[in-house]
Design an enzyme around this catalytic site. Structure first.
Site, PDB file in Angstrom:
ATOM      1  N   GLU A  96       2.276  -0.317   7.638  1.00 37.74           N
ATOM      2  CA  GLU A  96       1.443  -1.426   8.329  1.00 37.74           C
ATOM      3  C   GLU A  96       2.029  -2.887   8.481  1.00 37.74           C
ATOM      4  O   GLU A  96       1.767  -3.719   7.978  1.00 37.74           O
ATOM      5  CB  GLU A  96      -0.055  -1.551   7.844  1.00 37.74           C
ATOM      6  CG  GLU A  96      -0.785  -0.114   8.000  1.00 37.74           C
ATOM      7  CD  GLU A  96      -2.261  -0.154   7.444  1.00 37.74           C
ATOM      8  OE1 GLU A  96      -2.713  -1.527   7.108  1.00 37.74           O
ATOM      9  OE2 GLU A  96      -2.927   0.792   7.590  1.00 37.74           O
ATOM     10  N   GLU A 118      -3.484   7.609   8.742  1.00 42.05           N
ATOM     11  CA  GLU A 118      -4.788   6.979   8.115  1.00 42.05           C
ATOM     12  C   GLU A 118      -5.970   6.829   9.134  1.00 42.05           C
ATOM     13  O   GLU A 118      -5.850   6.394  10.338  1.00 42.05           O
ATOM     14  CB  GLU A 118      -4.425   5.644   7.407  1.00 42.05           C
ATOM     15  CG  GLU A 118      -3.610   5.361   6.196  1.00 42.05           C
ATOM     16  CD  GLU A 118      -3.524   4.119   5.725  1.00 42.05           C
ATOM     17  OE1 GLU A 118      -4.543   3.308   5.909  1.00 42.05           O
ATOM     18  OE2 GLU A 118      -2.464   3.694   5.123  1.00 42.05           O
TER      19      GLU A 118
HETATM   20  O1  IFM Z   1      -6.802   0.356   2.091  1.00 40.98           O
HETATM   21  C1  IFM Z   1      -6.265   0.262   3.151  1.00 40.98           C
HETATM   22  C2  IFM Z   1      -4.890   0.821   3.192  1.00 40.98           C
HETATM   23  O2  IFM Z   1      -4.113   0.199   1.939  1.00 40.98           O
HETATM   24  C3  IFM Z   1      -3.951   0.512   4.217  1.00 40.98           C
HETATM   25  N1  IFM Z   1      -4.744   0.903   5.565  1.00 40.98           N
HETATM   26  C4  IFM Z   1      -6.197   0.478   5.656  1.00 40.98           C
HETATM   27  C5  IFM Z   1      -6.840   1.013   4.167  1.00 40.98           C
HETATM   28  C6  IFM Z   1      -8.288   0.367   4.561  1.00 40.98           C
HETATM   29  O3  IFM Z   1      -8.558  -0.854   4.554  1.00 40.98           O
END
Ligand code: IFM
Length: 444
Positions: free
Chosen positions: A167, A357
């Site tokens: 990210e 994710e």
């Molecule tokens: O917990 C985070 C993760 O570290 C990165 N992506 C989003 C998740 C939820 O906020």
């Protein structure tokens, strides 16, 4: 109800994701201090000043955690390695205990028939490098390349996939412009430099991994639907700006070797001199692209303050218009197909795409184990994935965030994203109904 494995193409992979600082227990095993430890211990940054010192104690409980991954029927486990656990000072002498831990973890996955998918940076920058300016310092690209070499020489031979940085938007904009994450800056020059250097570091890490002979290398971008708050030209401008900064900047840099005009209009004066010359390093051949997707937001131009229009980007977020998760994130499953289609159409073509994710935080006070809202959220997003597969979008896998309840950064341990409940006093793991539902779905 969740769709079944058999509703997807036979080679479609299902996985679950975690990250090092959020679960390992950073005070243990010889890891060095990170900017998240420093940020968390500064009043006002993190709910309850909570930090990752113990977290879920995955460092010692990893066999039980990998058993949970295996018993649910997941094909792949997406984990991250901690820079500060491998190199406590960010550079120099490696921590052998840290290397041994990741070595055992990867072997533990293979022994259970789970494919290891590694991410090299999920936000815990060693404090010693933060002292030198962290992501603002151009040298970070080579520091990161050196770290990549150290960890990948140890575990790279057994990985299914690897990606450098989780990210980039969060590493840069959220952390250097909005100040919500470590290092907690609110500075446009720092932001622009970090945005460029994070991509340079991505490119250098891919080069190093190719030189070491690794394959199946990708990148992980997070995207969030940026919707105009209303049908006005100014709301549309605000949404376009956010889309450019959040959703286009990083993938465009990596895949096309240029930055979107709607982002450059505010950032260009602050980019490091000669930034255009770095694209041959940034644009590396990738084997896949990952999308982390959670929500939609609405934007408008911010009203004048003290009689002045606020400086670029000059936007503000407006209220959600649909039901939200426990963190107030608007649930908008259509956004998942929107981004997968956009990525394939505008940037990645036939390259395999993975949803690296997707998941939700429960509402405060919800039953800790009977998480029906999560099951509904996951099924809505999996239905969108099925549509994408049917339309020929090359999406090849789906990872749920997250295996365990864990440290949700500036929110501390309050929001729970896990398929498995963690009691933070006893560290007992208890599978939730969503875990059982996914296990059922993956077995059919
Ligand atoms: O917990 C985070 C993760 O570290 C990165 N992506 C989003 C998740 C939820 O906020």
């Amino acid at each position: 109800m969740l769709p079944h494995r058999s509703d997807f193409p036979s080679d479609f992979l299902f996985g679950v994701a975690t990250s090092a600082y959020q679960i390992e227990g950073h005070a243990q095993g010889g890891a060095g201090p990170t900017h998240w430890d420093d940020f968390a211990r500064t009043p006002g940054n993190v709910t309850g000043a909570q930090h990752g010192a113990i977290a879920c104690d995955h460092l010692t409980r990893w066999p039980e955690d990998l058993d949970l991954v295996q018993q649910a029927g997941f094909d792949v486990y997406r984990f991250s390695t901690s820079w500060a656990r491998v190199l406590p000072e960010g550079r120099g002498t490696p921590n052998q205990d840290g290397l041994d831990f990741y070595d055992r973890l990867v072997d533990g996955m293979l022994a259970r028939g789970i494919k290891p998918a590694a991410t090299l940076y999920h936000w815990e920058l060693p404090s010693a490098l933060a002292d030198l300016g962290g992501w603002r310092n151009r040298d970070i690209a080579n520091w990161f390349a050196d770290y990549t070499e150290v960890i990948m020489k140890r575990i790279g031979d057994r990985l299914w996939s690897a990606a450098p940085i989780n990210e980039p938007w969060c590493v840069t904009w959220l952390s250097h412009f909005e100040g919500h994450h470590a290092p907690g800056l609110r500075d446009i020059r720092a932001t622009a430099r970090a945005m460029h250097h994070v991509l340079l570091a991505h490119g250098r890490a891919i080069q190093v991994m190719r030189e070491l002979g690794l394959s199946n290398l990708g990148a992980v971008c997070n995207m969030e639907v940026a919707a105009p708050a209303n049908d006005t030209a100014s709301a549309r401008t605000a949404a376009t700006r956010h889309d450019a900064i959040y959703n286009q900047f990083f993938i465009s840099g990596m895949m096309k070797g240029r930055y979107p005009d709607a982002a450059l209009e505010g950032l260009e004066p602050y980019l490091p001199r000669g930034w255009q010359d770095d694209f041959p390093t940034i644009v590396q051949k990738l084997d896949w692209m990952g999308l982390n997707y959670y929500a939609r937001k609405h934007y408008d131009m911010a009203p004048p303050r003290d009689g002045q229009q606020p400086p670029w980007p000059g936007t503000c977020e407006t209220a959600p218009t649909r039901p939200c998760t426990g963190l107030g994130w608007e649930i908008y499953p259509e956004g998942l197909s929107h981004f997968l289609q956009m990525m394939a159409r505008d940037y990645t073509g036939d390259l395999p795409l993975y949803v690296t994710e997707n998941g939700m935080a429960e509402h405060p006070g919800a039953d800790p184990l009977s998480d029906q809202d999560r099951i509904t959220y996951l099924s809505q997003h999996m239905n969108e994935l099925q549509k994408c597969c049917a339309e020929g979008v090359p999406v090849k896998g789906y990872f749920t965030w997250s295996l365990l309840d864990n440290y949700e950064w500036a929110h501390g341990y309050g929001p729970r994203f896990g398929l498995v409940h963690v009691d933070y006093d006893t560290l007992t793991r208890t599978p939730k109904h969503s875990y059982q539902a996914l296990r059922n779905a993956l077995s059919r």
